[in-house]
Every structure is written in structure tokens, then in C-alpha cells.
Design a protein around this motif. Structure first.
Motif, PDB file in Angstrom:
ATOM      1  N   TRP A 127       0.659  -1.292   0.027  1.00 59.97           N
ATOM      2  CA  TRP A 127      -0.117   0.088  -0.028  1.00 59.97           C
ATOM      3  C   TRP A 127       0.971   1.090  -0.020  1.00 59.97           C
ATOM      4  CZ3 TRP A 127       0.189   3.536   4.034  1.00 59.97           C
ATOM      5  CH2 TRP A 127      -0.845   4.744   3.903  1.00 59.97           C
ATOM      6  N   ALA A 128       1.993   1.366   0.850  1.00 63.15           N
ATOM      7  CA  ALA A 128       2.900   2.453   0.680  1.00 63.15           C
ATOM      8  C   ALA A 128       3.439   2.706  -0.496  1.00 63.15           C
ATOM      9  CB  ALA A 128       3.902   2.255   1.990  1.00 63.15           C
ATOM     10  N   LEU A 129       3.816   1.341  -1.152  1.00 64.32           N
ATOM     11  CA  LEU A 129       4.519   1.680  -2.391  1.00 64.32           C
ATOM     12  C   LEU A 129       3.790   2.400  -3.387  1.00 64.32           C
ATOM     13  CD1 LEU A 129       6.613  -1.574  -2.687  1.00 64.32           C
ATOM     14  CD2 LEU A 129       7.622   0.772  -2.395  1.00 64.32           C
ATOM     15  N   VAL A 130       2.379   2.080  -3.446  1.00 67.75           N
ATOM     16  CA  VAL A 130       1.340   2.355  -4.130  1.00 67.75           C
ATOM     17  C   VAL A 130       1.153   4.070  -4.159  1.00 67.75           C
ATOM     18  CG1 VAL A 130      -0.963   2.457  -4.875  1.00 67.75           C
ATOM     19  CG2 VAL A 130      -0.007   0.284  -4.756  1.00 67.75           C
ATOM     20  N   GLN A 131       1.043   4.357  -2.727  1.00 65.44           N
ATOM     21  CA  GLN A 131       0.784   5.480  -2.424  1.00 65.44           C
ATOM     22  C   GLN A 131       2.043   6.329  -2.757  1.00 65.44           C
ATOM     23  OE1 GLN A 131      -2.175   6.742  -1.409  1.00 65.44           O
ATOM     24  NE2 GLN A 131      -2.866   4.493  -1.567  1.00 65.44           N
ATOM     25  N   THR A 132       3.362   5.976  -2.637  1.00 63.29           N
ATOM     26  CA  THR A 132       4.361   6.595  -2.896  1.00 63.29           C
ATOM     27  C   THR A 132       4.416   7.065  -4.350  1.00 63.29           C
ATOM     28  OG1 THR A 132       5.572   5.557  -1.156  1.00 63.29           O
ATOM     29  CG2 THR A 132       6.990   6.609  -2.696  1.00 63.29           C
ATOM     30  N   SER A 133       4.011   6.302  -5.243  1.00 65.79           N
ATOM     31  CA  SER A 133       3.901   6.590  -6.879  1.00 65.79           C
ATOM     32  C   SER A 133       3.356   8.025  -7.111  1.00 65.79           C
ATOM     33  CB  SER A 133       3.278   5.606  -7.449  1.00 65.79           C
ATOM     34  OG  SER A 133       1.950   5.539  -7.280  1.00 65.79           O
ATOM     35  N   MET A 134       2.684   8.542  -5.949  1.00 72.85           N
ATOM     36  CA  MET A 134       1.978   9.853  -6.103  1.00 72.85           C
ATOM     37  C   MET A 134       3.063  11.187  -6.056  1.00 72.85           C
ATOM     38  SD  MET A 134      -1.671   9.829  -4.362  1.00 72.85           S
ATOM     39  CE  MET A 134      -1.052   9.536  -2.756  1.00 72.85           C
TER      40      MET A 134
END
Length: 178
Positions: A127-134
Motif C-alpha cells: 500500500w505504501a509503495l502504491v501511495q508513494t507513486s504519487m
């Protein structure tokens, strides 16, 4: 007195808009931190709502900032913008691609869906990696905003490879301009 209060308020809004990309990146980090270390039940709603309102307000200030010429942006303009534009071609591409509904809508679905589908400690890392893509999207947008006159996708509608032949502004024969 009222005019002075307005100008200082306008200055605050202009600065908030100018630093909005950095504030949004910090906000993403805070959201991830809250995801890993949630506050107690009493503070969870307050922290969550506070982050949502801050992020939305920052986004509004970012969009308002984009509609005016900011003296801070002019001062921060690089001395070699065409060289930097070459270096940031991927960010320009991402900025243009990310603005297309066929890409942004599935991306938003993945961002929102990641909140529900990743469970447990290992899931939280996903989840953190997906959010970091922003963060990369925000950096792409900020770079594009700063160097837009040198963006190859903006200059010729898709890559900047085409050259437009303009007519010669001066006559070729010996006629005098009156």
C-alpha cells in the motif's frame, strides 16, 4: 488597513501555492506514516480529516498558483531551461500521460483500492509503495509547470519533432518597406 491585510493574505496564499508540491509530498509521507502508526481511536478521525482538508486546500492553492505569474517561480527559473527540459523528458511524458482520463481513472482506482486490498504488515508495504507513486506524479507536474515553454509535448503537440515552416517576414527583392 484593510488593503494591507488583503496583501498579506494574498502573499500567504501565493506562498502556499508556490510550495504546494513540496507540501503535498510531505502530506503523502504523513498519510503513509499514519497508515503504519495509526493514532488512537479518539484522534484517528481528527488526524484523518485534518490531512484530507489540508491536502484538498493545498491542491486548490496549487491550481490557483498555476493561473498567475509568481515572482518566486521567476526567481527560481533555471539559467539553462532547455538543458533541464532534455533531462526531464520522462517527467514531461508522465505529466501529459497522467492527465489523460484513460490512464488517470484506473490509477485513481488503484490508489483507492489499495486502501482496501492490502492487509497485514506486508500488505501495508505494498500500500505504501502504491501511495508513494504519487510523489513522482507531483514532481512531474511541478517540473512541467516550471519548464512548460520547453516541453516537447506542448511545443508541437506530441514530441516536439515537427518543425513549422514560417514565411520569411521580409521581402526577398529590393523593395523598401514603407
Amino acid at each position: 488597513m484593510a488593503a494591507r491585510a488583503f496583501s498579506s493574505s494574498h502573499g500567504f496564499n501565493a506562498r502556499w501555492g508556490h510550495f504546494a508540491p513540496q507540501l503535498l509530498i510531505i502530506s503523502i509521507g504523513l498519510v503513509i506514516a499514519v497508515g503504519f502508526y495509526p493514532p488512537g481511536p479518539a484522534a484517528a478521525l481528527l488526524v484523518g480529516l485534518g490531512l484530507v482538508f489540508f491536502i484538498l486546500g493545498t491542491w486548490v492553492m496549487l491550481r490557483a498558483h498555476d493561473r498567475a505569474l509568481c515572482e518566486h517561480c521567476v526567481r527560481d527559473m533555471p539559467l539553462n531551461p532547455s538543458e533541464q527540459a532534455q533531462r526531464y523528458r520522462r517527467r514531461f511524458w508522465m505529466s501529459h500521460t497522467g492527465a489523460e482520463p484513460r490512464f488517470i481513472l484506473p490509477y485513481i482506482a488503484v490508489l483507492i483500492g489499495s486502501n482496501f486490498f492490502f492487509a497485514g504488515p506486508v500488505g501495508r508495504i505494498g500500500w505504501a509503495l502504491v501511495q508513494t507513486s504519487m510523489i513522482y506524479l507531483i514532481l512531474s507536474y511541478a517540473t512541467h509547470r516550471r519548464l512548460q515553454p520547453w516541453c516537447p509535448w506542448c511545443s508541437s503537440g506530441g514530441g516536439g519533432d515537427k518543425t513549422i515552416d514560417a514565411p520569411d517576414p521580409l521581402p526577398n527583392d529590393d523593395r523598401q518597406l514603407v
